[in-house]
Design a protein around this motif. Structure first.
Motif, PDB file in Angstrom:
ATOM      1  N   SER A  79       0.893  -1.302   0.075  1.00 13.75           N
ATOM      2  CA  SER A  79       0.029  -0.113  -0.035  1.00 13.75           C
ATOM      3  C   SER A  79       0.809   1.357   0.102  1.00 13.75           C
ATOM      4  O   SER A  79       0.447   2.279  -0.466  1.00 13.75           O
ATOM      5  CB  SER A  79      -0.842   0.050   1.141  1.00 13.75           C
ATOM      6  N   LYS A  80       2.050   1.198   0.387  1.00 14.30           N
ATOM      7  CA  LYS A  80       3.293   2.379   0.690  1.00 14.30           C
ATOM      8  C   LYS A  80       3.483   2.810  -0.869  1.00 14.30           C
ATOM      9  O   LYS A  80       3.539   3.885  -1.062  1.00 14.30           O
ATOM     10  CB  LYS A  80       4.178   2.009   1.481  1.00 14.30           C
ATOM     11  N   VAL A  81       3.690   1.858  -1.770  1.00 17.68           N
ATOM     12  CA  VAL A  81       3.860   2.003  -3.118  1.00 17.68           C
ATOM     13  C   VAL A  81       2.922   2.655  -3.757  1.00 17.68           C
ATOM     14  O   VAL A  81       2.803   3.694  -4.586  1.00 17.68           O
ATOM     15  CB  VAL A  81       4.184   0.708  -3.862  1.00 17.68           C
ATOM     16  N   THR A  82       1.583   2.255  -3.497  1.00 15.80           N
ATOM     17  CA  THR A  82       0.472   3.022  -4.178  1.00 15.80           C
ATOM     18  C   THR A  82       0.282   4.465  -3.495  1.00 15.80           C
ATOM     19  O   THR A  82       0.103   5.458  -4.424  1.00 15.80           O
ATOM     20  CB  THR A  82      -0.854   2.135  -3.666  1.00 15.80           C
ATOM     21  N   ASP A  83       0.359   4.439  -2.129  1.00 15.14           N
ATOM     22  CA  ASP A  83       0.372   5.752  -1.594  1.00 15.14           C
ATOM     23  C   ASP A  83       1.328   6.681  -2.014  1.00 15.14           C
ATOM     24  O   ASP A  83       1.128   8.126  -2.487  1.00 15.14           O
ATOM     25  CB  ASP A  83       0.663   5.905  -0.231  1.00 15.14           C
ATOM     26  N   PHE A  84       2.686   6.036  -2.550  1.00 13.64           N
ATOM     27  CA  PHE A  84       3.937   7.197  -2.941  1.00 13.64           C
ATOM     28  C   PHE A  84       3.381   7.432  -4.599  1.00 13.64           C
ATOM     29  O   PHE A  84       3.535   8.721  -4.782  1.00 13.64           O
ATOM     30  CB  PHE A  84       5.146   6.398  -2.926  1.00 13.64           C
ATOM     31  N   ASN A  85       2.917   6.623  -5.264  1.00 16.18           N
ATOM     32  CA  ASN A  85       2.608   6.989  -6.559  1.00 16.18           C
ATOM     33  C   ASN A  85       1.483   7.698  -6.727  1.00 16.18           C
ATOM     34  O   ASN A  85       1.344   8.397  -7.748  1.00 16.18           O
ATOM     35  CB  ASN A  85       2.367   5.389  -7.419  1.00 16.18           C
ATOM     36  N   LYS A  86       0.568   7.745  -5.921  1.00 13.53           N
ATOM     37  CA  LYS A  86      -0.818   8.329  -6.132  1.00 13.53           C
ATOM     38  C   LYS A  86      -0.652   9.845  -5.465  1.00 13.53           C
ATOM     39  O   LYS A  86      -1.230  10.813  -6.039  1.00 13.53           O
ATOM     40  CB  LYS A  86      -1.999   8.101  -5.450  1.00 13.53           C
ATOM     41  N   SER A  87       0.457  10.136  -4.557  1.00  9.47           N
ATOM     42  CA  SER A  87       0.530  11.235  -3.706  1.00  9.47           C
ATOM     43  C   SER A  87       1.402  12.352  -4.667  1.00  9.47           C
ATOM     44  O   SER A  87       2.380  12.013  -5.414  1.00  9.47           O
ATOM     45  CB  SER A  87       1.446  11.267  -2.602  1.00  9.47           C
ATOM     46  N   LYS A  88       0.922  13.757  -4.786  1.00 13.15           N
ATOM     47  CA  LYS A  88       1.446  14.686  -5.268  1.00 13.15           C
ATOM     48  C   LYS A  88       2.205  15.632  -4.246  1.00 13.15           C
ATOM     49  O   LYS A  88       3.011  16.561  -4.551  1.00 13.15           O
ATOM     50  CB  LYS A  88       0.701  15.449  -5.804  1.00 13.15           C
ATOM     51  N   ASP A  89       2.135  15.379  -2.848  1.00  8.48           N
ATOM     52  CA  ASP A  89       2.837  15.958  -1.842  1.00  8.48           C
ATOM     53  C   ASP A  89       4.188  15.346  -1.602  1.00  8.48           C
ATOM     54  O   ASP A  89       4.276  14.275  -1.226  1.00  8.48           O
ATOM     55  CB  ASP A  89       2.088  15.605  -0.743  1.00  8.48           C
ATOM     56  N   LYS A  90       5.096  16.115  -1.997  1.00  9.32           N
ATOM     57  CA  LYS A  90       6.727  15.819  -1.857  1.00  9.32           C
ATOM     58  C   LYS A  90       7.045  15.418  -0.479  1.00  9.32           C
ATOM     59  O   LYS A  90       7.729  14.591  -0.364  1.00  9.32           O
ATOM     60  CB  LYS A  90       7.482  17.044  -2.521  1.00  9.32           C
TER      61      LYS A  90
END
Length: 148
Positions: A79-90
């Motif tokens: 889920s961290k990969v998904t969160d990383f890929n979806k997030s626009k917040d640096k």
């Protein structure tokens, strides 16, 4: 050769049943599909208190290191990969990256420690445990290469 209707139906349905079977990602199999202990160190002479103590201490060290390695890799679920890929917040992406790098570094360090304890016990480190170190190190490298 003649088949009954039931046999024919089973033969036709077999590919569908096999393709619908649940599967596990290869990395999970490499990391977690072993049964029981694989180090199998020789037991010490029960009359030699120092040897028994050393054996027990190294077994405890190996168990603790293995548990810590699993905890490290669990810090970065898919889920961290998904969160990383979806997030626009640096900032959030940097936080996820740092958490995953740290977790997988813990995994590498602790798996190496467990393998060392096994060797010190005169046990055998199997290929699965050696591969687990490589899998964790690959994850460290992959996460370090990501741009937040």
């Amino acid at each position: 050769m003649q088949f009954s209707y039931l046999t024919s139906a089973l033969l036709l349905a077999l590919p569908i049943l096999v393709s619908a079977a649940p599967t596990t990602p290869a990395a999970d199999v490499a990391l977690f599909a072993r049964e029981g202990q694989t180090c199998n160190p020789p037991k010490p002479d029960q009359n030699d208190a120092a040897a028994v103590k050393k054996y027990n201490d190294l077994m405890a060290k190996m168990a603790a290191a293995t548990k810590s390695a699993h905890e490290g890799s669990s810090k970065c679920p898919s889920s961290k990969v998904t969160d990383f890929n979806k997030s626009k917040d640096k900032k959030k992406r940097t936080e996820i990256k740092n958490t995953c790098v740290s977790g997988y570094q813990q995994c590498v360090k602790q798996r190496k420690a467990a393998n060392t304890a096994c060797t010190q016990l005169k046990g055998t480190v199997d290929q699965g445990h050696l591969t687990a170190v490589t899998v964790c190190q690959t994850q460290v490298d992959n996460w370090k290469a990501r741009n937040p």
